[in-house]
Design an enzyme around this catalytic site. Sequence first.
Site, PDB file in Angstrom:
ATOM      1  N   ASP A  13      14.918   4.164   3.798  1.00  0.00           N
ATOM      2  CA  ASP A  13      13.828   4.798   2.895  1.00  0.00           C
ATOM      3  C   ASP A  13      12.553   3.596   2.878  1.00  0.00           C
ATOM      4  OD1 ASP A  13      12.437   6.520   1.388  1.00  0.00           O
ATOM      5  OD2 ASP A  13      13.618   5.832  -0.480  1.00  0.00           O
ATOM      6  N   ASP A  15       9.526   3.652   0.192  1.00  0.00           N
ATOM      7  CA  ASP A  15       9.524   3.142  -1.371  1.00  0.00           C
ATOM      8  C   ASP A  15      10.790   3.257  -2.162  1.00  0.00           C
ATOM      9  OD1 ASP A  15       6.608   3.355  -1.595  1.00  0.00           O
ATOM     10  OD2 ASP A  15       6.722   5.351  -1.128  1.00  0.00           O
TER      11      ASP A  15
HETATM   12  O1  M1P Z   1       8.146   7.984  -1.010  1.00  0.00           O
HETATM   13  C1  M1P Z   1       8.273   8.601  -2.257  1.00  0.00           C
HETATM   14  C2  M1P Z   1       7.028   9.217  -2.526  1.00  0.00           C
HETATM   15  O2  M1P Z   1       5.960   8.114  -2.697  1.00  0.00           O
HETATM   16  C3  M1P Z   1       4.928   8.541  -3.226  1.00  0.00           C
HETATM   17  O3  M1P Z   1       5.008   9.205  -4.429  1.00  0.00           O
HETATM   18  P1  M1P Z   1       4.206   8.466  -5.638  1.00  0.00           P
HETATM   19  O4  M1P Z   1       2.947   8.223  -5.355  1.00  0.00           O
HETATM   20  O5  M1P Z   1       4.460   9.720  -6.635  1.00  0.00           O
HETATM   21  O6  M1P Z   1       4.900   7.481  -6.337  1.00  0.00           O
HETATM   22  C4  M1P Z   1       4.101   9.829  -2.395  1.00  0.00           C
HETATM   23  O7  M1P Z   1       3.709   9.228  -1.235  1.00  0.00           O
HETATM   24  C5  M1P Z   1       5.057  10.949  -1.964  1.00  0.00           C
HETATM   25  O8  M1P Z   1       4.782  11.697  -0.962  1.00  0.00           O
HETATM   26  C6  M1P Z   1       6.514  10.510  -1.471  1.00  0.00           C
HETATM   27  O9  M1P Z   1       7.491  11.409  -1.616  1.00  0.00           O
END
Ligand code: M1P
Length: 190
Positions: A13, A15
Amino acid sequence: MALRKPGLIALFDVDGTLTAPRKGATPQMLEFMKELRKVVTVGVVGGSDLSKISEQLGRTVIDDYDYVFSENGLVAHQDGKLIGMQSLKLFLGEEKLKEFINFTLHYFADLDIPIKRGTFIEFRNGMLNVSPIGRNCSQEERDEFEKYDKVHNIRPKMVSVLREKFAHLNLTFSIGGQISFDVSISSRLG
Ligand code: M1P
């Protein structure tokens, strides 16, 4: 690449795993991934679109990894080439898409939260990313919204309204990040 183990893929993953949410990867992490790719097939999976994943992992991301699945896998690259892409626009058609977007924008207009910024709906290929505060808030505002949402459940409440109102559209809703949720084509459908 001769040493690589066949039949094995390491998927990561983006983020919160390879990077802090919406931040770039550290040089150490990029180096680790480069070394890992010498011994195993490596893929990355992110909710964001490819341009944002490229900002985080580098402009050559599709060449740096064996697989890159952006938009939660609705867009797929293998060895630098596009191998699959879902289109929300084609799946729903313009009328239904417009109905969904209009309803969402009305919902936002009536929503009372401490601050609002801009880009409340981001249109991607296979999904919409929907954010009550707006995607172009600052990092500090993003962190504050996340805390506020944990107490007031702004996103879960909104998702439950949309899920009920648009049940006939077979959409999938997922709250994965800090300030938004993703609306995509249901994986239950071919
Ligand atoms: O990767 C997780 C999420 O990251 C972003 O979410 P947020 O801006 O709310 O932190 C977005 O890119 C979202 O699409 C994605 O699922």
